[in-house]
Design an enzyme around this catalytic site. Structure first.
Site, PDB file in Angstrom:
ATOM      1  N   GLU A 166      -7.694 -26.221 -25.700  1.00  0.00           N
ATOM      2  CA  GLU A 166      -7.387 -27.653 -25.634  1.00  0.00           C
ATOM      3  C   GLU A 166      -6.175 -27.986 -24.767  1.00  0.00           C
ATOM      4  O   GLU A 166      -5.152 -28.469 -25.268  1.00  0.00           O
ATOM      5  CB  GLU A 166      -7.177 -28.214 -27.044  1.00  0.00           C
ATOM      6  CG  GLU A 166      -8.352 -27.994 -27.977  1.00  0.00           C
ATOM      7  CD  GLU A 166      -8.192 -28.693 -29.331  1.00  0.00           C
ATOM      8  OE1 GLU A 166      -7.102 -29.219 -29.604  1.00  0.00           O
ATOM      9  OE2 GLU A 166      -9.158 -28.716 -30.088  1.00  0.00           O
ATOM     10  N   GLU A 356     -14.674 -24.846 -32.152  1.00  0.00           N
ATOM     11  CA  GLU A 356     -14.051 -25.403 -33.365  1.00  0.00           C
ATOM     12  C   GLU A 356     -14.800 -26.636 -33.807  1.00  0.00           C
ATOM     13  O   GLU A 356     -15.092 -27.518 -32.999  1.00  0.00           O
ATOM     14  CB  GLU A 356     -12.595 -25.857 -33.127  1.00  0.00           C
ATOM     15  CG  GLU A 356     -11.586 -24.769 -33.072  1.00  0.00           C
ATOM     16  CD  GLU A 356     -10.179 -25.305 -32.820  1.00  0.00           C
ATOM     17  OE1 GLU A 356      -9.858 -26.428 -33.265  1.00  0.00           O
ATOM     18  OE2 GLU A 356      -9.417 -24.583 -32.164  1.00  0.00           O
TER      19      GLU A 356
HETATM   20  C1  FCB Z   1      -7.503 -28.509 -32.997  1.00  0.00           C
HETATM   21  C2  FCB Z   1      -6.669 -27.257 -32.812  1.00  0.00           C
HETATM   22  C3  FCB Z   1      -6.646 -26.365 -34.016  1.00  0.00           C
HETATM   23  C4  FCB Z   1      -6.620 -27.129 -35.318  1.00  0.00           C
HETATM   24  C5  FCB Z   1      -7.658 -28.223 -35.327  1.00  0.00           C
HETATM   25  C6  FCB Z   1      -7.718 -29.022 -36.597  1.00  0.00           C
HETATM   26  O1  FCB Z   1      -7.037 -29.501 -32.127  1.00  0.00           O
HETATM   27  O2  FCB Z   1      -7.155 -26.510 -31.734  1.00  0.00           O
HETATM   28  O3  FCB Z   1      -5.567 -25.481 -33.872  1.00  0.00           O
HETATM   29  O4  FCB Z   1      -5.351 -27.570 -35.596  1.00  0.00           O
HETATM   30  O5  FCB Z   1      -7.458 -29.084 -34.260  1.00  0.00           O
END
Ligand code: FCB
Length: 451
Positions: A166, A356
Site C-alpha cells: 500500500e 488483504e
Molecule cells: C491495511 C494495512 C494492514 C492493516 C489493515 C487493516 O491498510 O495494510 O497493515 O492495518 O489495513
C-alpha cells in the site's frame, strides 16, 4: 444450506500479517528504531499512546503462531520483514535480525505452508527517515541494499515477493495527512514519497530479474471502488478525482507508464510546484512487467463533491450499508468491481491475489469462545464476490484474510480486532474465534456454502 460455491483447485487460501503489528521484541537482537517506534511515542499520534513494543510477542511465539496456521489448514502465509532488524543503523548489518526470518521461513517450509514475503510494510528504519525517508531519492539505494540481502538469502524459497504494501498509505497517510509515521503533513513531500516508493519497486523488480530467480515478484495496492453519489456533473468530477487520488495514482504508473493526466490537471497541482523529481527514465523503470498484482480491499463507496476537502474536493457520502468497527462500509460488491476494473483496464491475464481483506469487530471471549458471526458474514459475502469474479474467468489465484490474529492496528493501537484468532494482550493467550473454525472449513472444502 444452499449450493456449494467451489473454488479452483490450488486456490491459495491464506492469512496476512505485518512485522510491526505482531512481532514485538522491538529492541531484541540488535533491532534498530523504526519510524513507528518513534511516531507512536509522540503523544496524540496513537490511541492510548500504544506502541508495537510487545504487540503479539510473535518474535518469541512464532512457532505457536505457525501451528495456528497449520490448525486452520492455511496454504500460504503472507508476512513482512522488519527492515530495522537487518539494518539498524547507517552502514550496519545485523545478521541476528535476518536469522529470525530464516527460522520463520523454515518453520513454514516444515509445515508445508507457502511463504509470501512483503519487503516493506511500513517500518522504515528511523535513521533513513532522518535523511528525509521516502522523500529522499537516496532511500531507493538503501531499499535495494536491503532487498538484495533478502533475495540472496531466501530467493526462490519465497513463492511471491511483494515489494511494497500500500504505497498509498505510506506516502499519503504518512507524508500528506500525517496520521501515519513519520507524521509529515506536506503534500509536496507526499507526492515525492509516492514516486520514490514506486521507483524503488521498479528497481527491485529489475534486481530480482538480474538474479535469475524463478519465483515471483509484484506489489500490493489498496484499491477501492469510488463511484459518484449522483449523476450531477459535480459528483461525477468528484468521484473521478477521488479515483485518481486513491487508485490511478498508482495503477497508471505501474501498468501504463505514466501518471494520470500528468502535469495537465492532476489532483496535486496546487501543492506540487516542481515535478523535477520525476526523472526521464523513471516511469519506464516503474512499469517493469511484474508477475502478479496484490490487491487489498476493505471498503469503498459513493463520493460526493465537497469543495472544502483539500486535494480530492470530495468526501464519501453516508450509506445505509452496515459498517465494521473501523466505521468502514461493508461493500462486497466493491471488491468484485475493483477486480473487474483492474483486470479490464490494467492487468488483463496477470494473476491477481487479494493480499488483504477482513473486518474489525469488537470481539469478546465468552467462556473460551469468540462468537464473531459478524466476521463470518463479512467474509462469506466477500468470498462470494471473489467467487463471482473467478466464475467469470477472472485470474484470481489466492485470498489472504487480514489477519491471522488481532494485532497493533497502527494509529488505532490495540483497539481494533481484525484477527481470526483472538489475542489477550495481558496473557498473550490465543483463542480461535468462530470465524477461524468457519474459515478452516472453507479451506478444507475449498468451497463456500451459497447463501
Ligand atoms: C491495511 C494495512 C494492514 C492493516 C489493515 C487493516 O491498510 O495494510 O497493515 O492495518 O489495513
Amino acid at each position: 444450506m444452499g449450493q456449494a460455491l467451489a473454488f479452483p483447485e490450488n486456490f491459495l487460501w491464506g492469512t496476512a500479517t505485518a512485522s510491526y503489528q505482531i512481532e514485538g521484541g522491538t529492541w531484541e537482537d540488535g533491532r534498530g528504531e523504526s519510524i513507528w517506534d518513534r511516531f507512536a511515542r509522540i503523544p496524540g499520534n496513537v490511541h492510548n499512546a500504544e506502541t508495537g513494543d510487545v504487540a503479539c510477542n510473535h518474535y518469541y511465539k512464532y512457532n505457536e503462531d505457525l501451528d495456528l496456521l497449520t490448525s486452520l489448514g492455511i496454504k500460504s502465509y503472507r508476512f513482512s520483514i522488519a527492515w530495522p532488524r537487518l539494518f539498524p543503523e547507517k552502514g550496519k548489518f545485523e545478521s541476528r535480525g535476518l536469522d529470525f526470518y530464516k527460522r520463520l521461513i523454515e518453520g513454514l517450509e516444515k509445515r508445508g505452508i507457502e511463504p509470501v514475503a512483503t519487503i516493506y510494510h511500513w517500518d522504515l528504519p528511523q535513521w533513513i527517515q532522518e535523511q528525509g525517508g521516502w522523500t529522499n531519492r537516496d532511500t531507493i539505494q538503501h531499499y535495494l541494499e536491503y532487498a538484495r540481502v533478502l533475495f540472496e538469502t531466501f530467493g526462490n524459497r519465497v513463492a511471491r515477493w511483494i515489494t511494497h504494501n500500500e504505497p498509498w498509505c505510506v506516502s499519503f497517510l504518512g507524508y500528506g495527512h500525517g496520521i501515519h509515521a513519520p507524521g509529515v503533513k506536506d503534500w509536496n513531500a507526499a507526492v515525492k514519497a509516492a514516486h520514490h516508493l514506486l521507483l524503488s519497486h521498479g528497481e527491485a523488480v529489475k534486481m530480482f530479474r538480474g538474479l535469475n530467480l524463478t519465483t515471483q515478484i509484484g506489489i500490493t495496492l489498496n484499491l477501492n471502488d469510488e463511484y459518484p453519489a449522483s449523476n450531477s456533473e459535480e459528483d461525477l468530477r468528484a468521484a473521478d478525482r477521488f479515483d485518481m487520488y486513491q487508485n490511478r495514482w498508482f495503477l497508471d504508473p505501474l501498468f501504463a507508464g505514466h501518471y494520470p493526466h500528468f502535469q495537465q490537471n492532476t489532483v496535486f497541482d496546487e501543492f506540487v510546484s516542481d515535478w523535477g523529481f520525476i526523472q526521464s527514465s523513471d516511469l519506464e523503470t516503474i512499469s517493469q512487467p511484474i508477475d502478479f498484482l496484490g490487491i487489498n480491499n476493505y471498503t469503498g463507496g459513493p463520493v460526493k463533491a465537497d469543495k472544502n476537502t483539500p486535494i480530492v474536493q470530495a468526501v464519501h457520502s453516508e450509506t445505509d450499508r452496515p459498517k465494521t468497527d473501523m466505521g468502514w462500509d461493508i461493500y462486497p460488491e466493491g471488491l468484485y468491481r475493483v477486480l473487474k476494473r483492474v483486470q479490464s483496464d490494467y492487468t488483463g491475464a496477470l494473476p491477481l491475489y487479494i493480499t488483504e481483506n477482513g473486518a474489525a469487530f469488537s470481539d469478546t471471549v465468552i467462556k473460551g469462545r469468540v462468537p464473531d458471526d459478524n466476521r463470518i458474514n463479512y467474509l462469506q459475502r466477500y468470498f462470494e464476490a471473489a467467487h463471482r469474479f473467478i466464475q467469470e474467468g477472472g485470474p484470481l489465484r489466492g485470498y489472504y484474510v487480514w489477519s491471522l490474529m488481532d494485532n497493533y492496528e497502527w494509529a488505532f493501537g490495540y483497539s481494533k480486532r481484525f484477527g481470526l484468532v483472538h489475542v489477550d494482550y495481558e496473557t498473550q493467550e490465543r483463542t480461535l474465534k468462530a470465524s477461524a473454525y468457519w474459515y478452516r472449513n472453507v479451506i478444507r472444502c475449498n468451497a463456500l456454502d451459497a447463501n
